[in-house]
Design a protein around this motif. Sequence first.
Motif, PDB file in Angstrom:
ATOM      1  N   HIS A 215       0.831  -1.207   0.000  1.00 51.15           N
ATOM      2  CA  HIS A 215       0.000   0.000   0.000  1.00 51.15           C
ATOM      3  C   HIS A 215       0.864   1.255   0.000  1.00 51.15           C
ATOM      4  N   VAL A 216       1.984   1.203   0.696  1.00 49.72           N
ATOM      5  CA  VAL A 216       2.898   2.349   0.733  1.00 49.72           C
ATOM      6  C   VAL A 216       3.463   2.617  -0.657  1.00 49.72           C
ATOM      7  N   LEU A 217       4.018   1.577  -1.269  1.00 44.08           N
ATOM      8  CA  LEU A 217       4.622   1.754  -2.583  1.00 44.08           C
ATOM      9  C   LEU A 217       3.566   2.131  -3.628  1.00 44.08           C
ATOM     10  N   GLY A 218       2.357   1.563  -3.473  1.00 46.45           N
ATOM     11  CA  GLY A 218       1.286   1.915  -4.404  1.00 46.45           C
ATOM     12  C   GLY A 218       0.915   3.381  -4.322  1.00 46.45           C
ATOM     13  N   LEU A 326       9.739   2.962   6.112  1.00 47.70           N
ATOM     14  CA  LEU A 326       8.540   3.490   6.756  1.00 47.70           C
ATOM     15  C   LEU A 326       7.620   2.296   6.961  1.00 47.70           C
ATOM     16  N   LEU A 327       7.496   1.852   8.210  1.00 47.41           N
ATOM     17  CA  LEU A 327       6.690   0.677   8.521  1.00 47.41           C
ATOM     18  C   LEU A 327       5.276   1.164   8.831  1.00 47.41           C
ATOM     19  N   VAL A 328       4.393   1.066   7.860  1.00 52.00           N
ATOM     20  CA  VAL A 328       3.089   1.726   7.910  1.00 52.00           C
ATOM     21  C   VAL A 328       1.980   0.709   8.177  1.00 52.00           C
ATOM     22  N   ASN A 329       1.107   1.037   9.115  1.00 52.38           N
ATOM     23  CA  ASN A 329      -0.050   0.185   9.400  1.00 52.38           C
ATOM     24  C   ASN A 329      -1.328   0.838   8.888  1.00 52.38           C
ATOM     25  N   GLU A 330      -2.365   0.027   8.740  1.00 52.74           N
ATOM     26  CA  GLU A 330      -3.676   0.511   8.335  1.00 52.74           C
ATOM     27  C   GLU A 330      -4.494   0.845   9.584  1.00 52.74           C
ATOM     28  N   PHE A 331      -5.787   1.099   9.405  1.00 56.87           N
ATOM     29  CA  PHE A 331      -6.644   1.458  10.536  1.00 56.87           C
ATOM     30  C   PHE A 331      -7.084   0.214  11.310  1.00 56.87           C
ATOM     31  N   TYR A 332      -7.193   0.370  12.626  1.00 61.31           N
ATOM     32  CA  TYR A 332      -7.699  -0.668  13.525  1.00 61.31           C
ATOM     33  C   TYR A 332      -9.081  -0.236  13.975  1.00 61.31           C
ATOM     34  N   GLU A 333     -10.072  -1.104  13.787  1.00 66.47           N
ATOM     35  CA  GLU A 333     -11.447  -0.741  14.100  1.00 66.47           C
ATOM     36  C   GLU A 333     -11.909  -1.399  15.389  1.00 66.47           C
ATOM     37  N   LEU A 334     -12.987  -0.882  15.943  1.00 57.51           N
ATOM     38  CA  LEU A 334     -13.594  -1.405  17.165  1.00 57.51           C
ATOM     39  C   LEU A 334     -14.984  -1.898  16.831  1.00 57.51           C
ATOM     40  N   GLU A 335     -15.178  -3.209  17.001  1.00 59.35           N
ATOM     41  CA  GLU A 335     -16.481  -3.812  16.675  1.00 59.35           C
ATOM     42  C   GLU A 335     -16.933  -3.408  15.273  1.00 59.35           C
ATOM     43  N   ASN A 336     -15.966  -3.436  14.342  1.00 59.79           N
ATOM     44  CA  ASN A 336     -16.206  -3.173  12.918  1.00 59.79           C
ATOM     45  C   ASN A 336     -16.665  -1.752  12.613  1.00 59.79           C
ATOM     46  N   GLU A 337     -16.324  -0.805  13.487  1.00 58.01           N
ATOM     47  CA  GLU A 337     -16.553   0.610  13.221  1.00 58.01           C
ATOM     48  C   GLU A 337     -15.300   1.383  13.605  1.00 58.01           C
ATOM     49  N   LYS A 338     -15.110   2.554  12.984  1.00 58.91           N
ATOM     50  CA  LYS A 338     -13.960   3.380  13.311  1.00 58.91           C
ATOM     51  C   LYS A 338     -14.026   3.844  14.760  1.00 58.91           C
ATOM     52  N   PHE A 339     -12.865   3.962  15.390  1.00 57.46           N
ATOM     53  CA  PHE A 339     -12.812   4.545  16.724  1.00 57.46           C
ATOM     54  C   PHE A 339     -13.331   5.982  16.653  1.00 57.46           C
ATOM     55  N   SER A 340     -14.104   6.377  17.647  1.00 58.30           N
ATOM     56  CA  SER A 340     -14.619   7.743  17.710  1.00 58.30           C
ATOM     57  C   SER A 340     -14.687   8.167  19.169  1.00 58.30           C
ATOM     58  N   THR A 341     -13.753   9.045  19.576  1.00 59.33           N
ATOM     59  CA  THR A 341     -13.775   9.521  20.958  1.00 59.33           C
ATOM     60  C   THR A 341     -14.985  10.406  21.208  1.00 59.33           C
ATOM     61  N   SER A 342     -15.405  11.172  20.215  1.00 57.58           N
ATOM     62  CA  SER A 342     -16.540  12.071  20.396  1.00 57.58           C
ATOM     63  C   SER A 342     -17.831  11.297  20.606  1.00 57.58           C
ATOM     64  N   LYS A 343     -17.931  10.094  20.013  1.00 63.42           N
ATOM     65  CA  LYS A 343     -19.135   9.278  20.167  1.00 63.42           C
ATOM     66  C   LYS A 343     -18.988   8.244  21.278  1.00 63.42           C
ATOM     67  N   GLY A 344     -17.841   8.229  21.948  1.00 61.77           N
ATOM     68  CA  GLY A 344     -17.619   7.257  23.013  1.00 61.77           C
ATOM     69  C   GLY A 344     -17.346   5.856  22.508  1.00 61.77           C
ATOM     70  N   THR A 368      -3.880  -9.447  15.856  1.00 63.60           N
ATOM     71  CA  THR A 368      -4.874  -8.785  14.995  1.00 63.60           C
ATOM     72  C   THR A 368      -4.367  -7.463  14.449  1.00 63.60           C
ATOM     73  N   ALA A 369      -3.050  -7.275  14.428  1.00 60.85           N
ATOM     74  CA  ALA A 369      -2.474  -5.993  14.004  1.00 60.85           C
ATOM     75  C   ALA A 369      -2.897  -5.638  12.576  1.00 60.85           C
ATOM     76  N   PRO A 370      -3.226  -4.361  12.335  1.00 61.07           N
ATOM     77  CA  PRO A 370      -3.674  -3.928  11.002  1.00 61.07           C
ATOM     78  C   PRO A 370      -2.500  -3.665  10.064  1.00 61.07           C
ATOM     79  N   GLU A 371      -1.842  -4.733   9.640  1.00 58.78           N
ATOM     80  CA  GLU A 371      -0.601  -4.589   8.883  1.00 58.78           C
ATOM     81  C   GLU A 371      -0.828  -4.290   7.406  1.00 58.78           C
ATOM     82  N   PHE A 372      -1.744  -5.005   6.783  1.00 55.29           N
ATOM     83  CA  PHE A 372      -1.945  -4.862   5.347  1.00 55.29           C
ATOM     84  C   PHE A 372      -3.361  -4.425   4.987  1.00 55.29           C
ATOM     85  N   ALA A 373      -4.262  -4.479   5.947  1.00 54.05           N
ATOM     86  CA  ALA A 373      -5.648  -4.076   5.722  1.00 54.05           C
ATOM     87  C   ALA A 373      -6.258  -3.722   7.071  1.00 54.05           C
ATOM     88  N   ARG A 374      -7.414  -3.085   7.043  1.00 55.20           N
ATOM     89  CA  ARG A 374      -8.108  -2.785   8.298  1.00 55.20           C
ATOM     90  C   ARG A 374      -8.430  -4.091   9.022  1.00 55.20           C
TER      91      ARG A 374
END
Length: 539
Positions: A215-218, A326-344, A368-374
């Motif tokens: 994903h980085v090189l792409g 550059l060792l880049v990770n993707e997003f890690y989700e919570l219960e299949n939704e993005k983390f949101s501090t404003s929504k708790g 479960t590290a988000p290495e190549f995909a969410r």
Amino acid sequence: MADTRPVVIIGGPPTSNGDLHIGHIAGPYLGADVHRRYLRAAGREAVFASCTDDSQTYLVTSAARVGLTPPELVQQSTENIQRTFKAMGVEVDGFSPTDDGYKALVHDYVKRLYDKGKLRLRKVRLPYSESKGEFLVEGFVGGGCPTCLADSRGGFCEGCGHPIDFDALIEPYSVLDPADEVTYRETEIMVFPVSEYREQLLAYYEERGPSWRPHVLGLMRELLAGPLPDFAITYPVKWGLPAPFLQTPGQRLNAWVEGMPASMYCTEYALRRNGKPKAGDDDAWLAENDARVVVFMGFDPLFTWGVVHVAELIALEGRYVLPDTLLVNEFYELENEKFSTSKGHVVWARELAAEVPRDIARFHLNLTAPEFARTNFSRVALEKVAGERLVAPWNELAETLAKLTAEVGGENGSLPVSAEATERAAAMVSRFALNYELEDFSLSRAADLIVQHVGRLGAATERTLMGNLDQEVLRGALGDLFLELRALIGCASPILIDLAARAAEAGGFDLRIDAAAFDVTHTTAFAVPPLEFPPTSEV
């Protein structure tokens, strides 16, 4: 053959606008910690450094949301981030303050670029709040990304990673006051003309080859195939470090400019804390010192770190080493939704470490590290996977070994080791090292290897128990099992930090990831510590 240069590990500086949730930890910081622990266990020189990012405009908007001043939020967040690192066992060699020395190095860095004629004064159009009489840049302004159309902020898009030119947001709005009218005004700012370094950047990424994550090189190929916008060095805003240029009076440095000098400063800070004599604040990064630099980071700021910062270092004409990886990770989700501090919708890392042993938390976040995909975090999955795949098999292995040890007269005395066992230990070390080295770095595969070998040794131990072996044969079988267990504990030590420390103390051995350490003819038994993990919910 492994690269033996000293390694400088940078954890992308966290913005000091709050604590760290498990998405932050499962991304850059756990990876950086595991890699540094591996290098030390392999007998190699490494330093892991970071600091807070205190100049981001996001800090101003976050402070307004929680009713604090920006300096108050910086202090609170910095303390919380350091507590979270400690709670999760993320062992940063130096977490530097953004003190006068830090500010001086940032100014020296940008003035060095200016003195070499690498910066330009440009007239640009920026979003503007008519009611407040203020320019809206970076975290102050939102709108649609012109590349992927996602809701984004100024500067670059978190979704697709593309830069967003100064006046390119679709239907811009004020983040602090979405009802405010946003117009545009022209102003002069200092910029870095990234496009002038396209050919050098193309060559840099051509040299990186297939070992970098695709994903980085792409994204780099995509970005470098088109026009590269000028990068803002200064902005006419009120928050941030003052710009040191006479042509931009009253302006502040763009917070993203601080990335490279911040990394240099925190590296020297870490080395001094670990006994290195005082040197220049950028000494470790000088090309003559030939360090191997790796930056662990999330995908979203890749344009800044992978294009702008690399181009800056190129522009400084050989003074500094370029990042090796550059060792880049993707997003890690919570219960299949993005983390949101404003929504708790968030799990704070420190709270998780208080509820479950941190070895268990580290194991699951690695697995479960988000290495190549969410990827996704679920508390139910943590309890089920860690309980069934790690804790129960490990404790059964420990109990069975205790029974076998009792049969041969306890933990005292030498046990013979076969050549086949030393070969298996060497194979384990080689396979774990493959996943810890940068060329094929994978937290997930390393965690899965722990599971694999716990199961393999558990089965072998059970066969030994059921074999009704005579004392001499049993002693030989036990010697093989304990040697391979020692190898597994050493290989797992960058992840299961507390279990490994307890086992090493019980067995009186060093934690090594080195095949030569297991090329022996005898070993000893020891009391294998259990993993404690009481589940807290139905699984």
